[in-house]
Design an enzyme around this catalytic site. Structure first.
Site, PDB file in Angstrom:
ATOM      1  N   ARG A 104      21.731  40.056  64.953  1.00 37.90           N
ATOM      2  CA  ARG A 104      21.171  40.629  63.507  1.00 37.90           C
ATOM      3  C   ARG A 104      19.861  39.597  63.368  1.00 37.90           C
ATOM      4  NH1 ARG A 104      21.707  44.359  61.908  1.00 37.90           N
ATOM      5  NH2 ARG A 104      19.568  44.108  61.552  1.00 37.90           N
ATOM      6  N   GLU A 114     -14.503  39.358  43.249  1.00 37.37           N
ATOM      7  CA  GLU A 114     -13.784  40.473  42.558  1.00 37.37           C
ATOM      8  C   GLU A 114     -15.027  40.869  41.649  1.00 37.37           C
ATOM      9  OE1 GLU A 114      -9.736  40.003  41.465  1.00 37.37           O
ATOM     10  OE2 GLU A 114     -10.088  41.751  39.826  1.00 37.37           O
ATOM     11  N   LYS A 120     -11.546  35.667  41.874  1.00 33.58           N
ATOM     12  CA  LYS A 120     -10.944  36.768  41.067  1.00 33.58           C
ATOM     13  C   LYS A 120     -11.214  36.662  40.011  1.00 33.58           C
ATOM     14  CE  LYS A 120      -7.348  37.604  44.175  1.00 33.58           C
ATOM     15  NZ  LYS A 120      -6.161  37.189  43.651  1.00 33.58           N
ATOM     16  N   ASP A 161     -12.459  46.223  42.410  1.00 31.15           N
ATOM     17  CA  ASP A 161     -11.072  46.550  42.088  1.00 31.15           C
ATOM     18  C   ASP A 161     -10.772  47.639  41.315  1.00 31.15           C
ATOM     19  OD1 ASP A 161      -8.552  45.061  42.264  1.00 31.15           O
ATOM     20  OD2 ASP A 161      -8.671  44.364  40.097  1.00 31.15           O
ATOM     21  N   LYS A 196       0.046  38.663  49.541  1.00 28.00           N
ATOM     22  CA  LYS A 196       1.184  39.079  48.765  1.00 28.00           C
ATOM     23  C   LYS A 196       2.224  39.445  50.053  1.00 28.00           C
ATOM     24  CE  LYS A 196      -0.959  41.211  44.734  1.00 28.00           C
ATOM     25  NZ  LYS A 196      -1.126  42.371  44.077  1.00 28.00           N
TER      26      LYS A 196
END
Lengths: 283, 283, 283, 283, 283, 283
Positions: free
Chosen positions: F103, F200, F170, F221, F138
């Site tokens: 597994r 960004e 960002k 973006d 992410k």
């Protein structure tokens, strides 16, 4: 008895951590992009300057943990003197792995050989006296066991390894206890039967107090050579005598000539320069 | 922008490990046997020689992890210059805890302040030139993040932090690839879009090859001041120029005067002596 | 000087590991399904039989790490004697957390109080003699520091904590070295100045050999009471004398009456039964 | 089915931690100073008293992690009965390594064999009845998995391994829920489909309540032999019956004769004395 | 009983590791260079799409471990349904810390809310039937405990947590044992009294065999809806019935309509898409 | 250059943790009770659906760490395309170990192959354009290094690995700095010479501002395809262009046709479904 090696179980965590610190999350971007996976090579670990070697087991492990197909053939053992330009060891095997492990292996080897070499130079400076050169607890955080090993490789001896393997009463302890004698009495009452007790004394009065209480060793701190000689005479073999206080290679011989048993030097572990050691590709 | 501190989550494992290394299995035999449990005291962390301070957060954490009732009041911040004898911080609280944590706190503080001070002295030596002083990957195993922080505290800058955050093509990579140009092409093909590429060049021919392939930076290794000046002229702003090769405080100004962007010095992290910092009881 | 507590930094890893061992991957299925989240309660940690308490800091930490809102108010300190039925401490706060941490807290408390109680009973049996009761390295793997602490809480003393804080030459070492004297000479040559040397002797000839070489301590192994008495007379204060060899509470007084300095008993740490301690809800 | 061994990945962290606990920072001072590096020897692990062996894989790993050149040849397997004086295994290889690992290997072996032997003696005492002997969660912190294995080696069975692999409703849970039935209903509502539910009952009323709610097992706590027999009759196979409450080897047979399925005994893991096992040099 | 939270001691190691994975050796270069140290801000954690929230304790801890001065005020609890655009929580405090922890907090929150939402959608699809939705051991390595928690937050139930908390006999085990009955008999002989046994059956013959041996649960693998219905009829309450085999939200209602007790779906934990959750600055 | 494998030292901690998570405290109850210890078998790791393989080194290590006698013979390498039903590798050796590790091995293999397959499908969708497919931060907590590796195995490229190996400004950073230009200037002042800076931008005004400050890369973006095309024209090779914002396999080709250098997709690592891979016994 020759220098006993550090067991792998003790050094493996250090070497793993050092490699992972260098590999980060993405590994060796340079080598992985340039060096063919199958390329095998042969390299020499070379002393760029003369000194005493220490740390070969850590270097060997660094190569092995990156790639078990890398062999590090050791030419000089820990504790041996390397002449400038002399080959210390040869690493052969996959070129990628050798390049990836190189910096970690050399960082250990350079740091520890630097300590061993510094130790050896002071040991040589006091040759012919009874003085042993010892290190202190002023070590690099996380590396105490291997740095103390490097001191041994350089011909020095070790002071205590931590707060828990011997009692060393410092000036602040004496002040809090209200004197050398009460400090020694409290320590003696609490100490296990295999725990030795050393006390720092700043003058000959304190020294006599320490001897009166049966201290195992006395730390003669920052005394002049003259006072040290007097102290040694007073002690007359009843305790181990240790001189300390910013000892340098220059000041060591005079201090040693006073007959002290030990000279302790923090500089060996906290400030010795690395020994310059490099890796040369031989093909 | 001022010096950004290292976050506690990054340094706590280091400080815990260093304390446990010193405490061993039995803790502080000396202090526990001599110093009364309830005694509270007030101490000063003092620079015994002048230099730049670094590592106060680690020292503070060492005291706090031994006893949360110890307060370390910081007088000088990391990056500040301490004059000889100046108080850097004050630790107050339970005397036992202060004595037990003292050596670990000072080991961090001394090591990192030593690096910051060495950096600052070379930064001062090249003031007025465009050269930044940068450290290398020749750091003490396990301490890279904090040693690189100390370099920043001393006014220096950081080279890459590991094998994975930039590509640095060394002489052995060049040899394996069969030249500077093929090495750069292989690296460019593999590199992520936020990964810069620097290449070591040993002569002006290699330098031109590197510029032809658009290297982001060139490492001018072990070149004479004259050659460095020629190299800078050839580059003419098309790449970042870094001089390296056993730079000393003495040789730095002349190197900086060639107009190189960066001078990298392994010595800052692998061989700088500690800054002598002590703890004085004030009561 | 009273019993010095183990610092939190030393015991926290043990307590965390013990709690996680019990919580597994899904936590306390029983309590989470039955006990309302907001319920607050008040409980008493009670000695079900009489004995000496040890391990309260570990128990307290177990509750606190499960829920910082649980308070453990300590009624008896480590080292105190609990009568059967006596309340040792009171845990109050969220009922879920108390029930979840209960077993871990009691496992530490029971184990360590068992060791402290066993120690205290033998200490009491030899009261009036010079003999100290000491433990050995026959401890539960992973728990040496806390088990040795429990021995101190019971009024005993500690032998060495590991292979590295003192030299103890056993019969096999003697055999390999070719005798007590050569073994001691080799050890002395290698030992640091704060490292004491003890040697196991099986008969009076070996004892004299040990004294002739200046052993700091002699381990008189498995000797009859008569031989022990002779040994003590021969030593006559020149070394610390330690009797060992399956000492029981019954045999201890006669051994102590020989005048030995120490009686070492592995049983204290490897085979003492736990002290029966339970948790009673008071509401 | 024979006793399934614990996989190396599960026990290696325990053995490493135990060795490092003993080696400390300086390693085996005694052995390194006295025993020549090249000396090879042959030793026997011998039962000094009769009992059931458990823990050989841990002992083997202790030797191997200190020096991979040490071979531990196993004579008796875990679960076998050793007669007094019988050889359990033979360790041969470098003498230094054998001496350094000896205490750690024997500590595991002695502790676990002690548990196995205690279990076996009670298992033997109830032979002929349907009662299985099971251990509890009253284990040594950090050693639960291996102590439960030792119980299996001694012929016993295991109760749950932690708070998360089954539901065991204790008296305090019952009190908080307001009775056996509501406690069982809450537990049933939350329990996964592979989670069994056991409930502690103190009297026959509670027992009937538990059966009414379909408890998988009932813990008959501190009941007299007469009450136990009544309880077993009432249950009549509808649930598993477990007797508990300070069972001793003496009281076990009578309890077993009542027809209970299980007798649980915390003493097996928290208070069994070690089995005395030693290491003899054969050369 | 409401959803029981995971205790901090269980999730803290995960959150620490995730933060350190993101911080690397140099920390948040962007934020440290742009955002002033003293700037305080107020932000909202917002659901960009509708779903069930899970993981708020992990998110809260991520902010707290980066800077204890950050407060995460929770608006919706784990298990609650967030509408698209709805505020789940508000993080306020030092802007640097919020930006540095943001990604780690959102990664936990998005992953776990994705699992909770997927679970909830299937739970809703089978509402009105007796079928519970359960997850499997097909979880992300290292995250099993928290992913299983997310399934509970979504209204699902948990299958076993690992290889050790229940017996689940799969087809390969059956094949090796030579049939369902011998496999069950071997398992029963070895299983502890609180260990349930489930067996995978591929057809109705095997099912009858399993019932004949008293299996606690049967895994009806990859059966058609018709066969499942027959199986449920045959079982008739004598065992728990679990349907499995690439169940999708579409196929679930028909499967549930057969009357099975459980439907297990690996997809919940190994393939559910994250719930899109973002952080908006409110100032 | 082919895909460089992750070194064992980097993945071993992950695989050990995953195995221990599954083994718990009692190991594989099912297999240990049913499968004879000596049984040797031969199995095939089979792709149940078509896709790109990734993670074979982790699967191999899972088997090896459970039992070094298990050999995993690799048929397809990481990065290869597996047809539905195709054998990827063969595991042979002790049946118990294979079943116990199965597994964990498949969880790694399924997760990473899922990411590689998702990447490959988008890479294929944009073939013929200049656009590279890149992942983001992410990722699943704890698995960043291996998930990024899986993206490379699928033919994608990696964005930065953490907060510390590049600067990515960002929208919130821009807002705090008061604009794109001041944000870039602050970042440039602090950035090391090997640190690239990306910013960004949400519109073409910001884009021009970024180019004016010499940004290394611009993150476009959530722009429409039309705006993206304009942006690429404006940039005209002066910076790397990256498109982002919920890109799907469907929308990717049109985005790629605008001439952007990179398309970043969080979905690759946070929401790709596993590749269905199973283990078949061949005997």
């Amino acid at each position: 008895m020759t220098l006993a090696p550090l067991r792998r179980i003790m050094i493996e965590p250090l070497v793993r951590a050092a490699l992972l610190e260098d590999l980060g999350r993405a590994g060796d971007l340079t080598t992985d992009s340039i060096v063919p996976a199958g390329l095998v090579t042969r390299t020499a670990v070379v002393a760029r300057e003369g000194g005493v070697v220490a740390g070969l087991d850590l270097a060997k492990l660094a190569f092995e943990l990156i790639d078990p197909d890398i062999a590090l053939d050791i030419v000089l053992n820990d504790g041996a003197i390397a002449a400038p330009g002399q080959v210390i060891a040869r690493a052969s095997g996959p070129a990628r792995g050798i390049l990836t492990a190189e910096r970690t292996a050399l960082n250990f080897l350079g740091n520890l050989s630097g300590i061993a070499s510094a130790t050896a130079s002071i040991v040589a400076a006091v040759r012919g006296t009874r003085a042993k050169i010892v290190c202190t607890r002023k070590t690099t955080p996380g590396l105490r066991a291997v740095e103390k090993y490097a001191v041994r490789a350089g011909g020095g001896a070790n002071h205590r390894f931590g707060l828990d393997d011997a009692i060393l009463i410092k000036d602040n302890h004496v002040a809090i206890a209200g004197g050398v004698a009460p400090a020694l009495r409290r320590a003696r009452a609490a100490a296990g039967h295999l725990v030795k007790i050393e006390v720092e004394v700043d003058n000959l009065e304190q020294l006599k107090e320490a001897l009166g209480e049966g201290a195992d060793a006395v730390l003669l701190d920052n005394m002049s050579v003259e006072t040290l000689a007097q102290a040694v005479a007073i002690v007359n073999g009843r305790a181990i005598t240790e001189a300390s206080g910013r000892v340098t290679p220059k000041s060591a011989p005079a201090i040693a000539s006073t007959g002290v048993d030990l000279i302790s030097i923090g500089w060996l572990t906290h400030s010795a320069a690395v020994l310059d050691i490099g890796l040369d590709f031989e093909t």
